[in-house]
Scaffold this motif. Structure first.
Motif, PDB file in Angstrom:
ATOM      1  N   TRP A 112       3.512   2.573  -7.845  1.00  0.00           N
ATOM      2  CA  TRP A 112       3.284   3.228  -9.126  1.00  0.00           C
ATOM      3  C   TRP A 112       4.478   4.097  -9.497  1.00  0.00           C
ATOM      4  CZ3 TRP A 112      -2.302   5.584  -8.486  1.00  0.00           C
ATOM      5  CH2 TRP A 112      -3.248   4.552  -8.586  1.00  0.00           C
ATOM      6  N   ILE A 114      -6.232   5.227  -2.464  1.00  0.00           N
ATOM      7  CA  ILE A 114      -5.163   4.222  -2.512  1.00  0.00           C
ATOM      8  C   ILE A 114      -4.279   4.386  -1.278  1.00  0.00           C
ATOM      9  CG2 ILE A 114      -5.139   4.076  -5.024  1.00  0.00           C
ATOM     10  CD1 ILE A 114      -2.633   5.884  -4.973  1.00  0.00           C
ATOM     11  N   SER A 115      -3.457   3.386  -1.016  1.00  0.00           N
ATOM     12  CA  SER A 115      -2.519   3.463   0.095  1.00  0.00           C
ATOM     13  C   SER A 115      -1.225   4.133  -0.372  1.00  0.00           C
ATOM     14  CB  SER A 115      -2.212   2.071   0.630  1.00  0.00           C
ATOM     15  OG  SER A 115      -1.494   1.332  -0.339  1.00  0.00           O
ATOM     16  N   HIS A 165      -7.303   1.562 -11.549  1.00  0.00           N
ATOM     17  CA  HIS A 165      -7.232   2.974 -11.875  1.00  0.00           C
ATOM     18  C   HIS A 165      -6.761   3.131 -13.311  1.00  0.00           C
ATOM     19  CE1 HIS A 165      -7.294   3.140  -7.495  1.00  0.00           C
ATOM     20  NE2 HIS A 165      -7.780   4.350  -7.641  1.00  0.00           N
ATOM     21  N   ARG A 183      -9.343  -6.158  -8.913  1.00  0.00           N
ATOM     22  CA  ARG A 183      -8.517  -4.969  -8.749  1.00  0.00           C
ATOM     23  C   ARG A 183      -9.381  -3.747  -8.985  1.00  0.00           C
ATOM     24  NH1 ARG A 183      -3.395  -5.488 -12.387  1.00  0.00           N
ATOM     25  NH2 ARG A 183      -3.199  -3.410 -11.580  1.00  0.00           N
ATOM     26  N   LYS A 184      -9.038  -2.659  -8.327  1.00  0.00           N
ATOM     27  CA  LYS A 184      -9.800  -1.428  -8.489  1.00  0.00           C
ATOM     28  C   LYS A 184      -9.597  -0.878  -9.890  1.00  0.00           C
ATOM     29  CE  LYS A 184     -11.292   2.352  -5.697  1.00  0.00           C
ATOM     30  NZ  LYS A 184     -11.124   3.060  -4.455  1.00  0.00           N
ATOM     31  N   CYS A 195      -3.123  10.325  -2.256  1.00  0.00           N
ATOM     32  CA  CYS A 195      -3.601   8.969  -1.974  1.00  0.00           C
ATOM     33  C   CYS A 195      -5.035   8.987  -1.461  1.00  0.00           C
ATOM     34  CB  CYS A 195      -2.687   8.286  -0.962  1.00  0.00           C
ATOM     35  SG  CYS A 195      -1.026   7.994  -1.579  1.00  0.00           S
ATOM     36  N   THR A 208       0.774   1.771  -2.501  1.00  0.00           N
ATOM     37  CA  THR A 208       0.367   1.711  -3.907  1.00  0.00           C
ATOM     38  C   THR A 208       0.956   2.875  -4.684  1.00  0.00           C
ATOM     39  OG1 THR A 208      -1.687   0.610  -3.324  1.00  0.00           O
ATOM     40  CG2 THR A 208      -1.613   1.682  -5.466  1.00  0.00           C
ATOM     41  N   PHE A 209       0.906   4.062  -4.093  1.00  0.00           N
ATOM     42  CA  PHE A 209       1.468   5.224  -4.773  1.00  0.00           C
ATOM     43  C   PHE A 209       2.957   5.027  -5.065  1.00  0.00           C
ATOM     44  CE2 PHE A 209       3.791   9.193  -4.796  1.00  0.00           C
ATOM     45  CZ  PHE A 209       3.120   9.889  -5.788  1.00  0.00           C
ATOM     46  N   ILE A 254      -3.202   7.431 -12.898  1.00  0.00           N
ATOM     47  CA  ILE A 254      -1.867   7.115 -12.390  1.00  0.00           C
ATOM     48  C   ILE A 254      -0.873   8.202 -12.768  1.00  0.00           C
ATOM     49  CG2 ILE A 254       0.056   5.492 -12.546  1.00  0.00           C
ATOM     50  CD1 ILE A 254      -2.051   3.270 -12.963  1.00  0.00           C
TER      51      ILE A 254
END
Length: 107
Positions: free
Chosen positions: A41, A33-34, A6, A3-4, A28, A37-38, A11
């Protein structure tokens, strides 16, 4: 799959920017990130501060570690029970208050 990862600060900062009117595609792009993903979150961490998010991550990591530990111990228990059952089947003799080789209770 790595996983990246963050940080909690990134976040929370991204969510605060969106609350203050920044465009989500710009946020993003900056974080790499896509949109999905945002929004994930946002769904999971909306309203949390950095400290709460950090604590939540630590609790999730600890929970995952404990689940792996329980799975390992359950597997060990199952293996030991199988070994013991094979040993008792091979003896052929019955013990008072135990099971005979056919699995019937003997007094």
């Amino acid at each position: 799959m790595p996983r990246k990862g963050h940080s909690e600060e990134q976040i929370v900062f991204a969510l605060k920017q969106a609350e203050n009117g920044a465009k989500i595609p710009d946020i993003c792009r900056k974080l790499g990130i896509s949109d999905q993903t945002f929004y994930r979150w946002k769904h999971q961490f909306e309203g949390l501060g950095v400290s709460e998010l950090r604590e939540l991550r630590q609790l999730r990591d600890e929970n995952a570690r404990l689940k792996r530990l329980v799975a390992d111990l359950s597997l060990d228990k199952h293996i030991l029970q199988e070994v013991l059952s094979k040993k008792s089947e091979g003896r052929g003799a019955t013990f008072a208050g135990g099971l005979d080789p056919k699995g019937l209770w003997v007094q």
